[in-house]
Design a protein around this motif. Structure first.
Motif, PDB file in Angstrom:
ATOM      1  N   ASN A 109       3.275  10.963 -16.881  1.00 47.31           N
ATOM      2  CA  ASN A 109       4.210   9.915 -16.470  1.00 47.31           C
ATOM      3  C   ASN A 109       5.563  10.030 -17.164  1.00 47.31           C
ATOM      4  N   MET A 110       5.812  11.155 -17.859  1.00 44.94           N
ATOM      5  CA  MET A 110       7.072  11.323 -18.577  1.00 44.94           C
ATOM      6  C   MET A 110       7.617  12.728 -18.344  1.00 44.94           C
ATOM      7  N   PHE A 111       8.849  12.798 -17.844  1.00 44.47           N
ATOM      8  CA  PHE A 111       9.474  14.077 -17.528  1.00 44.47           C
ATOM      9  C   PHE A 111      10.819  14.191 -18.244  1.00 44.47           C
ATOM     10  N   VAL A 112      11.035  15.319 -18.892  1.00 42.99           N
ATOM     11  CA  VAL A 112      12.261  15.550 -19.645  1.00 42.99           C
ATOM     12  C   VAL A 112      13.294  16.196 -18.725  1.00 42.99           C
ATOM     13  N   GLN A 113      14.487  15.623 -18.691  1.00 45.46           N
ATOM     14  CA  GLN A 113      15.566  16.105 -17.843  1.00 45.46           C
ATOM     15  C   GLN A 113      16.328  17.241 -18.529  1.00 45.46           C
ATOM     16  N   PRO A 114      17.081  18.056 -17.758  1.00 42.89           N
ATOM     17  CA  PRO A 114      17.830  19.168 -18.360  1.00 42.89           C
ATOM     18  C   PRO A 114      18.769  18.750 -19.479  1.00 42.89           C
ATOM     19  N   ASP A 115      19.309  17.507 -19.418  1.00 44.91           N
ATOM     20  CA  ASP A 115      20.224  17.046 -20.462  1.00 44.91           C
ATOM     21  C   ASP A 115      19.502  16.388 -21.638  1.00 44.91           C
ATOM     22  N   GLY A 116      18.159  16.447 -21.646  1.00 45.92           N
ATOM     23  CA  GLY A 116      17.396  15.857 -22.735  1.00 45.92           C
ATOM     24  C   GLY A 116      16.998  14.416 -22.511  1.00 45.92           C
ATOM     25  N   ALA A 117      17.439  13.813 -21.399  1.00 47.72           N
ATOM     26  CA  ALA A 117      17.034  12.443 -21.089  1.00 47.72           C
ATOM     27  C   ALA A 117      15.556  12.419 -20.699  1.00 47.72           C
ATOM     28  N   LEU A 118      14.951  11.248 -20.784  1.00 51.98           N
ATOM     29  CA  LEU A 118      13.530  11.098 -20.484  1.00 51.98           C
ATOM     30  C   LEU A 118      13.358  10.183 -19.279  1.00 51.98           C
ATOM     31  N   ALA A 119      12.674  10.698 -18.245  1.00 57.06           N
ATOM     32  CA  ALA A 119      12.389   9.915 -17.041  1.00 57.06           C
ATOM     33  C   ALA A 119      10.973   9.369 -17.118  1.00 57.06           C
ATOM     34  N   LEU A 120      10.813   8.085 -16.864  1.00 55.35           N
ATOM     35  CA  LEU A 120       9.511   7.433 -16.852  1.00 55.35           C
ATOM     36  C   LEU A 120       9.119   7.117 -15.416  1.00 55.35           C
ATOM     37  N   ILE A 121       7.852   7.320 -15.085  1.00 49.95           N
ATOM     38  CA  ILE A 121       7.360   6.981 -13.752  1.00 49.95           C
ATOM     39  C   ILE A 121       6.052   6.212 -13.898  1.00 49.95           C
ATOM     40  N   ASP A 122       5.565   5.703 -12.774  1.00 43.37           N
ATOM     41  CA  ASP A 122       4.262   5.034 -12.675  1.00 43.37           C
ATOM     42  C   ASP A 122       4.240   3.752 -13.495  1.00 43.37           C
ATOM     43  N   PHE A 123       4.666   2.655 -12.872  1.00 46.21           N
ATOM     44  CA  PHE A 123       4.785   1.375 -13.569  1.00 46.21           C
ATOM     45  C   PHE A 123       3.728   0.378 -13.113  1.00 46.21           C
ATOM     46  N   GLY A 124       2.569   0.906 -12.679  1.00 48.44           N
ATOM     47  CA  GLY A 124       1.502   0.008 -12.245  1.00 48.44           C
ATOM     48  C   GLY A 124       0.858  -0.734 -13.395  1.00 48.44           C
ATOM     49  N   MET A 125       0.772  -0.103 -14.565  1.00 43.77           N
ATOM     50  CA  MET A 125       0.147  -0.728 -15.720  1.00 43.77           C
ATOM     51  C   MET A 125       1.222  -1.031 -16.757  1.00 43.77           C
ATOM     52  N   VAL A 126       1.497  -2.306 -16.945  1.00 48.21           N
ATOM     53  CA  VAL A 126       2.504  -2.735 -17.912  1.00 48.21           C
ATOM     54  C   VAL A 126       1.913  -3.841 -18.770  1.00 48.21           C
ATOM     55  N   GLY A 127       2.585  -4.133 -19.868  1.00 51.46           N
ATOM     56  CA  GLY A 127       2.125  -5.202 -20.737  1.00 51.46           C
ATOM     57  C   GLY A 127       3.296  -5.979 -21.282  1.00 51.46           C
ATOM     58  N   ARG A 146       0.803  -1.227   0.000  1.00 51.83           N
ATOM     59  CA  ARG A 146       0.000   0.000   0.000  1.00 51.83           C
ATOM     60  C   ARG A 146       0.835   1.276   0.000  1.00 51.83           C
ATOM     61  N   VAL A 147       2.136   1.162   0.136  1.00 45.13           N
ATOM     62  CA  VAL A 147       3.029   2.321   0.154  1.00 45.13           C
ATOM     63  C   VAL A 147       4.218   2.021  -0.748  1.00 45.13           C
ATOM     64  N   LEU A 148       4.542   2.946  -1.642  1.00 48.01           N
ATOM     65  CA  LEU A 148       5.660   2.772  -2.558  1.00 48.01           C
ATOM     66  C   LEU A 148       6.561   4.003  -2.484  1.00 48.01           C
ATOM     67  N   THR A 149       7.831   3.780  -2.165  1.00 49.13           N
ATOM     68  CA  THR A 149       8.786   4.875  -2.050  1.00 49.13           C
ATOM     69  C   THR A 149       9.777   4.801  -3.202  1.00 49.13           C
ATOM     70  N   LEU A 150       9.833   5.890  -3.984  1.00 53.82           N
ATOM     71  CA  LEU A 150      10.655   5.934  -5.184  1.00 53.82           C
ATOM     72  C   LEU A 150      11.552   7.162  -5.175  1.00 53.82           C
ATOM     73  N   GLU A 151      12.686   7.035  -5.832  1.00 59.59           N
ATOM     74  CA  GLU A 151      13.531   8.186  -6.094  1.00 59.59           C
ATOM     75  C   GLU A 151      12.709   9.266  -6.798  1.00 59.59           C
ATOM     76  N   ARG A 152      12.883  10.509  -6.372  1.00 57.70           N
ATOM     77  CA  ARG A 152      12.096  11.588  -6.961  1.00 57.70           C
ATOM     78  C   ARG A 152      12.691  12.011  -8.299  1.00 57.70           C
ATOM     79  N   MET A 153      11.844  12.045  -9.320  1.00 54.36           N
ATOM     80  CA  MET A 153      12.238  12.451 -10.652  1.00 54.36           C
ATOM     81  C   MET A 153      11.642  13.828 -10.954  1.00 54.36           C
ATOM     82  N   SER A 154      12.490  14.804 -11.187  1.00 58.28           N
ATOM     83  CA  SER A 154      12.007  16.130 -11.542  1.00 58.28           C
ATOM     84  C   SER A 154      12.159  16.312 -13.044  1.00 58.28           C
ATOM     85  N   GLY A 155      11.805  17.482 -13.530  1.00 53.15           N
ATOM     86  CA  GLY A 155      11.944  17.752 -14.951  1.00 53.15           C
ATOM     87  C   GLY A 155      10.708  18.425 -15.501  1.00 53.15           C
ATOM     88  N   VAL A 156      10.661  18.552 -16.817  1.00 51.80           N
ATOM     89  CA  VAL A 156       9.554  19.213 -17.513  1.00 51.80           C
ATOM     90  C   VAL A 156       8.635  18.148 -18.089  1.00 51.80           C
TER      91      VAL A 156
END
Length: 425
Positions: free
Chosen positions: A289-307, A235-245
């Motif tokens: 669920n997608m945040f762009v990092q200052p260096d142009g990398a893409l951070a993905l979050i929220d992996f509850g729904m996968v296929g 019921r609780v999930l702790t993740l590294e915080r991903m910032s970005g645009v």
């Protein structure tokens, strides 16, 4: 209707109230009926309600299951007009938040101590509120900034009840409405039910994040948040915080100097790599669920729904696309005896070749068992009476994982650099 009759009445009341608003809009009378002034229990606002607003508010009032439906529709630009997509997009991370007192109780029950003791800092104002849970900013005692996702109290029972209702309504429609039968509505509800139930277990989401981290270990331009297992339960999930645009914040991307063409190429490479190389993909890729990092990398979050895609599927992309549309006479995949495979006749746990389905438990550092969860790690550091196991069927024990599982360069993770698309390197 049995025990769920009160829920049927509640759903009917919400649809009736907002359905009148939609009807008024269709007839051009929306500006004359004062829904925006509080008529029929509507929230007050300056401008008259639009039809998309009526439907979005109805979904929000109906709760997590229907909010999730709205979130899925918010990504379907191919099916809905722009105004509807924009309105449903508000359900991605702007749902009404559950009261802090209930969230605090969940944290205390799951972690064995108050959040102020488990974390160095914990902000009780949610960063985002979604259909299943809410996300909070926190800081570990070692200074690491994290996001703590907490499942809404009572959401499990409500989701199960709503899914049973949707299944019942889909079966009725399938039996009584010839025009809808070609879309296999019961099969769609079955698929939706399977994915939504998987999202209720944050331990499974943690395993999914672990697997994505391994798959993209050698991809320098893909960021997957680290899971902190000592403060993670079902019921609780702790993740590294991903910032970005946010990836849909075009002004923000331009202000940050992000090359949008390169970003689009990166996003396409990520999707193709997930589906055709890894055969394990993010199934909820809305912009929140997608945040762009200052260096142009893409951070993905929220992996509850996968296929997952089977090995035998990769040579049949045309068939997959064809299955998204009704099989009319003359269609190359039309079956005169039945329009779509009858999923209800399959044995439980079996899926036909070509089906995309949510994965079951994956091997990983977390073990789900039938015994009450083990509060020893958190309780030992923060003395408090260990709570009794909650009653929502969440019995789970979290096993600590060694620090080595996070090595992004671990052997066997992802593809060799020579085979990985250039945009991912």
């Amino acid at each position: 209707m049995g025990a769920g009759s009160s829920r049927y009445r509640q759903i009917g009341a919400v649809l009736r109230r907002h359905g009148l608003g939609v009807l008024a809009g269709v007839l051009g009378l929306g500006g004359l009926v004062p829904f925006h002034r509080g008529a029929l229990g509507h929230a007050r606002q300056e401008d008259p309600y639009t039809n998309p607003e009526h439907v979005r508010v109805a979904l929000e009032e109906l709760g997590p299951t229907f909010v999730k439906l709205g979130q899925i529709l918010s990504t379907r630009h191919d099916l809905l007009p722009a105004a509807w997509v924009a309105e449903f997009a508000k359900l991605q991370d702007d749902v009404a938040a559950a009261p802090w007192e209930g969230i605090r109780d969940v944290l205390r029950e799951e972690l064995g101590a108050d959040p102020e003791h488990v974390f160095a800092q914990f902000d009780p104002v949610p960063l985002a509120a979604a259909s299943i849970g809410q996300a909070y900013a926190a800081t570990l005692h070692d200074g690491t900034e994290v996001v703590v996702k907490v499942r809404r109290p009572g959401v499990v029972a409500q989701v199960h009840e709503d899914l049973d209702i949707l299944r019942n309504l889909a079966d009725r429609a399938d039996r009584r409405w010839d025009a809808i039968r070609q879309y296999d509505l019961p099969g769609l509800v079955e698929e939706f039910s399977r994915t939504l139930r998987a999202e209720l277990d944050y331990l499974q989401e943690a395993r999914n994040a672990e697997r994505f981290a391994q798959e993209f270990a050698h991809a320098a331009r893909v960021r997957i948040p680290r899971v902190h297992g000592e403060t993670t339960t079902s019921r609780v999930l702790t993740l590294e915080r991903m910032s970005g645009v946010r990836i849909d914040d075009l002004e923000g991307l331009d202000a940050a100097g992000i090359d949008r063409v390169a970003l689009a190429r990166l996003g396409a490479d990520i999707v193709l790599t997930m589906v055709f190389d890894n055969r394990f993909f993010h199934a909820d890729p809305h912009p929140g669920n997608m945040f762009v990092q200052p260096d142009g990398a893409l951070a993905l979050i929220d992996f509850g729904m996968v296929g997952g895609a089977h090995r035998t599927d990769h040579g049949r992309p045309r068939r997959h696309r064809a299955r998204l549309h009704p099989r009319r006479p003359g269609h190359p995949h039309h079956r005169p005896d039945r329009t779509l495979p009858d999923r209800r006749r399959r044995r439980p746990g079996r899926a036909a070749a070509g089906d995309h389905r949510v994965h079951g438990p994956l091997p990983g550092p977390f073990a789900v068992g039938d015994q009450p969860r083990n509060h020893a790690p958190a309780a030992a550091r923060h003395p408090a009476a260990a709570p009794a196991a909650p009653s929502e069927g969440d019995g789970a024990a979290v096993q600590s994982a060694d620090d080595g599982r996070r090595d992004r360069g671990a052997a066997g993770s992802g593809l060799p650099d020579a085979r990985r698309p250039a945009a991912l390197r």
